[in-house]
Design a protein around this motif. Structure first.
Motif, PDB file in Angstrom:
ATOM      1  N   UNK A 210       6.362   2.915  -0.608  1.00  0.00           N
ATOM      2  CA  UNK A 210       5.318   2.119   0.025  1.00  0.00           C
ATOM      3  C   UNK A 210       5.173   2.507   1.487  1.00  0.00           C
ATOM      4  N   UNK A 211       3.931   2.581   1.951  1.00  0.00           N
ATOM      5  CA  UNK A 211       3.652   2.744   3.373  1.00  0.00           C
ATOM      6  C   UNK A 211       3.514   1.397   4.066  1.00  0.00           C
ATOM      7  N   UNK A 212       3.069   0.396   3.304  1.00  0.00           N
ATOM      8  CA  UNK A 212       2.848  -0.931   3.867  1.00  0.00           C
ATOM      9  C   UNK A 212       3.391  -1.988   2.911  1.00  0.00           C
ATOM     10  N   UNK A 213       4.160  -2.899   3.457  1.00  0.00           N
ATOM     11  CA  UNK A 213       4.610  -4.082   2.719  1.00  0.00           C
ATOM     12  C   UNK A 213       4.760  -5.199   3.742  1.00  0.00           C
TER      13      UNK A 213
ATOM     14  N   UNK B  19       0.826  -1.198   0.000  1.00  0.00           N
ATOM     15  CA  UNK B  19       0.000   0.000   0.000  1.00  0.00           C
ATOM     16  C   UNK B  19       0.863   1.253   0.000  1.00  0.00           C
ATOM     17  N   UNK B  20       0.480   2.213  -0.851  1.00  0.00           N
ATOM     18  CA  UNK B  20       1.128   3.529  -0.871  1.00  0.00           C
ATOM     19  C   UNK B  20       0.047   4.596  -0.785  1.00  0.00           C
ATOM     20  N   UNK B  21       0.237   5.580   0.117  1.00  0.00           N
ATOM     21  CA  UNK B  21      -0.740   6.643   0.330  1.00  0.00           C
ATOM     22  C   UNK B  21      -0.078   8.006   0.154  1.00  0.00           C
ATOM     23  N   UNK B  22      -0.845   8.955  -0.326  1.00  0.00           N
ATOM     24  CA  UNK B  22      -0.398  10.343  -0.331  1.00  0.00           C
ATOM     25  C   UNK B  22      -1.367  11.144   0.521  1.00  0.00           C
ATOM     26  N   UNK B  23      -0.857  12.145   1.218  1.00  0.00           N
ATOM     27  CA  UNK B  23      -1.705  12.899   2.139  1.00  0.00           C
ATOM     28  C   UNK B  23      -2.769  13.697   1.397  1.00  0.00           C
ATOM     29  N   UNK B  24      -2.431  14.278   0.251  1.00  0.00           N
ATOM     30  CA  UNK B  24      -3.404  15.089  -0.469  1.00  0.00           C
ATOM     31  C   UNK B  24      -2.972  15.216  -1.927  1.00  0.00           C
ATOM     32  N   UNK B  25      -3.923  15.000  -2.841  1.00  0.00           N
ATOM     33  CA  UNK B  25      -3.630  15.176  -4.257  1.00  0.00           C
ATOM     34  C   UNK B  25      -3.577  16.677  -4.560  1.00  0.00           C
ATOM     35  N   UNK B  26      -2.557  17.135  -5.284  1.00  0.00           N
ATOM     36  CA  UNK B  26      -2.347  18.595  -5.394  1.00  0.00           C
ATOM     37  C   UNK B  26      -3.459  19.349  -6.108  1.00  0.00           C
ATOM     38  N   UNK B  27      -4.141  18.733  -7.067  1.00  0.00           N
ATOM     39  CA  UNK B  27      -5.134  19.466  -7.852  1.00  0.00           C
ATOM     40  C   UNK B  27      -6.469  19.542  -7.121  1.00  0.00           C
TER      41      UNK B  27
ATOM     42  N   UNK C 292      -0.772  -5.422  13.849  1.00  0.00           N
ATOM     43  CA  UNK C 292      -0.099  -4.248  13.305  1.00  0.00           C
ATOM     44  C   UNK C 292       1.299  -4.157  13.908  1.00  0.00           C
ATOM     45  N   UNK C 293       2.300  -4.217  13.054  1.00  0.00           N
ATOM     46  CA  UNK C 293       3.672  -4.170  13.526  1.00  0.00           C
ATOM     47  C   UNK C 293       4.122  -2.717  13.652  1.00  0.00           C
ATOM     48  N   UNK C 294       4.643  -2.367  14.792  1.00  0.00           N
ATOM     49  CA  UNK C 294       5.069  -0.999  15.038  1.00  0.00           C
ATOM     50  C   UNK C 294       6.483  -0.785  14.508  1.00  0.00           C
ATOM     51  N   UNK C 295       7.041   0.374  14.787  1.00  0.00           N
ATOM     52  CA  UNK C 295       8.357   0.731  14.252  1.00  0.00           C
ATOM     53  C   UNK C 295       9.492   0.237  15.132  1.00  0.00           C
TER      54      UNK C 295
ATOM     55  N   UNK D  31      -1.184 -16.949  14.200  1.00  0.00           N
ATOM     56  CA  UNK D  31      -1.086 -15.808  13.304  1.00  0.00           C
ATOM     57  C   UNK D  31       0.344 -15.289  13.327  1.00  0.00           C
ATOM     58  N   UNK D  32       0.882 -15.016  12.144  1.00  0.00           N
ATOM     59  CA  UNK D  32       2.233 -14.468  12.035  1.00  0.00           C
ATOM     60  C   UNK D  32       2.218 -13.312  11.059  1.00  0.00           C
ATOM     61  N   UNK D  33       2.952 -12.261  11.380  1.00  0.00           N
ATOM     62  CA  UNK D  33       3.005 -11.078  10.547  1.00  0.00           C
ATOM     63  C   UNK D  33       4.459 -10.655  10.375  1.00  0.00           C
ATOM     64  N   UNK D  34       4.838 -10.374   9.130  1.00  0.00           N
ATOM     65  CA  UNK D  34       6.222 -10.043   8.803  1.00  0.00           C
ATOM     66  C   UNK D  34       6.249  -8.728   8.027  1.00  0.00           C
ATOM     67  N   UNK D  35       6.793  -7.690   8.640  1.00  0.00           N
ATOM     68  CA  UNK D  35       6.888  -6.382   8.015  1.00  0.00           C
ATOM     69  C   UNK D  35       8.164  -6.319   7.182  1.00  0.00           C
ATOM     70  N   UNK D  36       8.005  -6.264   5.862  1.00  0.00           N
ATOM     71  CA  UNK D  36       9.147  -6.276   4.952  1.00  0.00           C
ATOM     72  C   UNK D  36       9.860  -4.928   4.884  1.00  0.00           C
ATOM     73  N   UNK D  37       9.188  -3.860   5.319  1.00  0.00           N
ATOM     74  CA  UNK D  37       9.822  -2.545   5.300  1.00  0.00           C
ATOM     75  C   UNK D  37      10.734  -2.351   6.504  1.00  0.00           C
ATOM     76  N   UNK D  38      10.259  -2.776   7.687  1.00  0.00           N
ATOM     77  CA  UNK D  38      11.022  -2.582   8.913  1.00  0.00           C
ATOM     78  C   UNK D  38      11.781  -3.831   9.345  1.00  0.00           C
ATOM     79  N   UNK D  39      11.583  -4.935   8.591  1.00  0.00           N
ATOM     80  CA  UNK D  39      12.265  -6.202   8.888  1.00  0.00           C
ATOM     81  C   UNK D  39      11.963  -6.663  10.312  1.00  0.00           C
ATOM     82  N   UNK D  40      10.692  -6.589  10.668  1.00  0.00           N
ATOM     83  CA  UNK D  40      10.244  -7.028  11.977  1.00  0.00           C
ATOM     84  C   UNK D  40       9.109  -8.029  11.810  1.00  0.00           C
TER      85      UNK D  40
END
Length: 705
Positions: free
Chosen positions: A412-415, A385-393, A502-505, A450-459
């Motif tokens: 990416x915000x989520x992987x 998932x990738x998010x932007x705070x606000x579209x400029x137009x 939800x995996x934290x930082x 249940x197992x969760x693996x955050x690929x961005x933070x490697x946690x």
């Protein structure tokens, strides 16, 4: 015994009703109907079924099931052009559906039934994806907890979609349809008996249509081959593959109360580059063997892969001429709308395996109809998932026009990779003490991981637990046409009902380490009248969702979770369905529910506030009249009461009533129907951000070979 349920529609294969031969004892709806059947002539205008297996996994008489079951015949519903699951079930008492771009947005008796309570042929249809009904024959809705046979769930009930599949009875059917807003489509449904032991079926359906909202459109293509082998000596094997591809230009408009007055309901705000792609694949195998007249075994295996890929704008915010939004926040784009943007690719895989042993026996004078089963499931979800705070137009809300192309996302915000494994062991027994007194009892044990693996933070982090789910129902049938019942059932949802970690930082993980539960008490009467030509049901229920959690201080202490309290839904549902006289038929239901916050430690002021997007009153009435041979005319009224859009009950959405009508010509080979929805052109909002469809027509024609 001829008692039937009030709201359950004809159990059909193709356009013919059927009765199941002795091999029925092997299977349930996701299995019985794969077995060889014997055709019988039945009045297709009478929208009742005699048996169901959604609540029990084996085929039981409706009168022997101490819970409410509603059923919708898709052949009847699709004459009005209804294809979305949420729209189809929204008319049923106690069922509420709002528009959700990603999934169905369905509630049953006040509680969500979208994330893990939708099934296809008795197997959980998990994952974030819209549920296609292109190859669905009928839909059954079980009200209340169902964990005793299905494991985890939200507790309001489950929705079981039953597929068209190879059999020894259904005809080959060709059909076309067309209607308002460039809606057109067709189906080729070939069912062929190769010889007395082998039948094949190929169903292909395509539909393309535009919305009454400018720029919104979609197309859907489905293909489903299936093969049924019956050796006529007790062994049966069904294999079915289904592929469904749905492409959409999404409609993610702002809420109606966030828009300036005077904006037309036909105005949409999709960017030209917006899209959503849903791709569904499933491979199902059902093997059954009947040892003798009383004992049988069945093995069900399914692999399911559901992918959703989207890139679109959403959550528009209007800035008025004074530089304020509807939430009184400051803004600098006066008189314009601004949106946010989301990009996502999500893959959902399910491996489901179930082994059932069913048997009938007696201990002294007491009869038993027993089911013992084991289940092993693996579910994998991989969101990106990738998010932007606000579209400029910013755009004009009255005359939206986009000038810029959407850029690629930056990061990416989520992987994350999620994996859930569940093992279940369940037992069920319908105990008949006498012909008048029966007891349906069941118990299930679940162990889940249940197992969760955050690929961005490697946690990574994992969690496991277990739960017991009981059900018991007492049934009294003083005479053949009347059945009284009282039941208790319990449901569970692991991880506090949220279904993911939800995996934290850092090394900690935000998760709920205890299940969320629901429990229901229900009493009711199922009745037959006029020599089994009309059936009715009345049910009263008390359903509570408890052990709900919250974060007392999400900012400073995000890893501390406490029990918030509980929500409660209490109500009554009534229905009548069947034949009123020689040429008149009725299909009706009405419900009243009080779905409220029962306890709320987090926000005590919310106690006794109504749950959002849940109507207090709902119901429908359909009347069909046959003035001449082969001709019918039908009028239908659907009503949905007012409801609140928010948990604080600050914004209320008005209720609405919609009239639909149809006229048709039917023979053994030809069906032609002209239907009109929203006959009076009522303007209303089916959710806070989606208006109801204006008046529309659909012409359908089919030919049975």
């Amino acid at each position: 015994m001829k008692l039937v349920n009030q709201l359950v529609l004809p159990c059909i294969l193709g356009s013919s009703a059927f009765i199941v031969n002795a091999q029925e004892k092997v299977n349930g709806d996701n299995d019985i109907e794969t077995m060889k059947v014997v055709a019988t002539i039945k009045d297709n205008n009478d929208q009742r079924i005699k048996k169901s297996s959604t609540a029990t996994k084996t085929s039981f008489d409706i009168k022997d099931i101490p819970q409410t079951i509603n059923s919708v015949n898709l052949e009847q519903e699709k004459i009005y052009g209804q294809n979305d699951l949420s729209v189809i079930v929204n008319k049923l008492p106690g069922v509420d559906a709002t528009y959700d771009m990603r999934d169905e947005g369905i509630k049953i008796r006040g509680f969500s039934a979208s994330s893990g309570d939708i099934y296809r042929d008795g197997v959980r249809a998990s994952g974030q994806v819209r549920q296609s009904t292109a190859n669905i024959e009928r839909i059954e809705v079980l009200k209340g907890p169902a964990s005793v046979l299905y494991g985890r769930g939200s507790g309001g009930g489950i929705i079981n979609m039953i597929s068209k599949q190879a059999n020894f009875d259904s005809p080959t059917t060709l059909s076309i349809r067309g209607g308002s807003w460039d809606k057109y489509g067709g189906m080729v449904d070939i069912n062929h008996v190769l010889h007395d032991k082998l039948a094949v079926r190929m169903t292909i359906d395509h539909q393309s249509d535009k919305s009454f909202r400018k720029g919104i459109k979609q197309r859907d293509t489905m293909i489903s081959p299936s093969l049924l082998y019956d050796n006529l000596e007790g062994f049966n094997w069904l294999v079915q593959y289904t592929n469904d591809k749905l492409w959409r230009k999404p409609d993610r408009a702002p809420a109606y109360y966030d828009l300036p007055k005077g904006v037309s309901i036909k105005t949409a705000y999709a960017h030209p580059d917006d899209y959503v792609k849903d791709n569904f694949n499933s491979l199902r195998s059902v093997m059954g063997y009947q040892f003798n007249h009383n004992w049988s075994i069945k093995l069900t295996n399914m692999y399911r892969k559901a992918d959703q890929n989207f890139d679109h704008l959403y959550a528009g915010t209007y800035c008025d001429l004074n530089g304020k939004t509807s939430r009184n926040a400051s803004c600098n784009y006066q008189g314009k709308l601004k949106f946010r943007r989301a990009w996502q690719e999500t893959s959902n895989k399910t491996y489901s395996n179930t082994l059932d042993l069913a048997g009938k026996f007696a201990t002294a004078s007491i009869a038993h109809d027993m089911l013992i089963g084991i289940e092993y499931n693996i579910e994998k979800r991989q969101p990106r998932l990738a998010l932007t705070s606000e579209y400029p137009e910013a755009i004009d809300p009255f005359h939206p026009h986009w000038n810029s192309k959407k850029p690629r996302y930056n990061k990416l915000n989520t992987k994350t990779n999620h994996k859930a494994t569940s093992k279940g062991l369940y037992w069920q027994d319908l105990i008949s003490f006498t012909e008048q007194w029966k007891l349906l009892a069941g118990l299930r044990y679940d162990k889940y991981e249940f197992a969760s693996d955050n690929k961005l933070n490697h946690q990574s982090r994992s969690y496991e637990g277990h739960s017991l789910s009981p059900r018991i129902g007492l049934i009294w049938q003083p005479i053949e046409s009347q059945s009284f019942y009282a039941s208790y059932s319990k449901n569970f949802a692991p991880y506090g009902g949220r279904g993911m970690i939800t995996i934290a930082t850092d090394s900690k993980t935000v998760y709920d380490d205890k299940p969320q539960y629901s429990r229901q008490y229900e009493v009711g009467i199922k009745s037959d009248w006029f020599n089994d030509k009309l059936s009715s049901q009345i049910a009263l229920y008390d359903l509570e969702l408890y052990n709900d959690r919250y974060q007392p201080d999400a900012v400073n202490d995000p890893y501390n979770w406490q029990v918030r309290g509980s929500d409660r839904s209490q109500g009554i549902e009534l229905s009548a369905i069947g034949q009123l006289s020689k040429n008149w038929y009725i299909n009706s239901g009405v419900g009243y529910q009080q779905a409220k916050v029962h306890k709320d430690k987090k926000s005590p002021d919310n106690k006794d506030k109504y749950l959002s997007n849940t109507a207090k009153h709902s119901g429908y009435l359909g009347v069909r009249y046959l003035p001449y041979e082969n001709w019918f005319t039908e009028i239908e009224f659907n009503y949905k009461g007012s409801m609140y859009n928010d948990d604080k009950n600050l914004v209320k959405r008005s209720g609405y009533g919609i009239w639909n009508a149809a006229v048709g010509y039917q023979t053994r080979s030809v069906d032609i129907t002209l239907a009109v929805t929203n006959l009076l052109g009522k303007e209303y909002w089916r959710s806070s951000s989606m208006p109801g469809t204006p008046r529309a027509f659909l012409l359908t024609a089919s030919y049975k070979l």
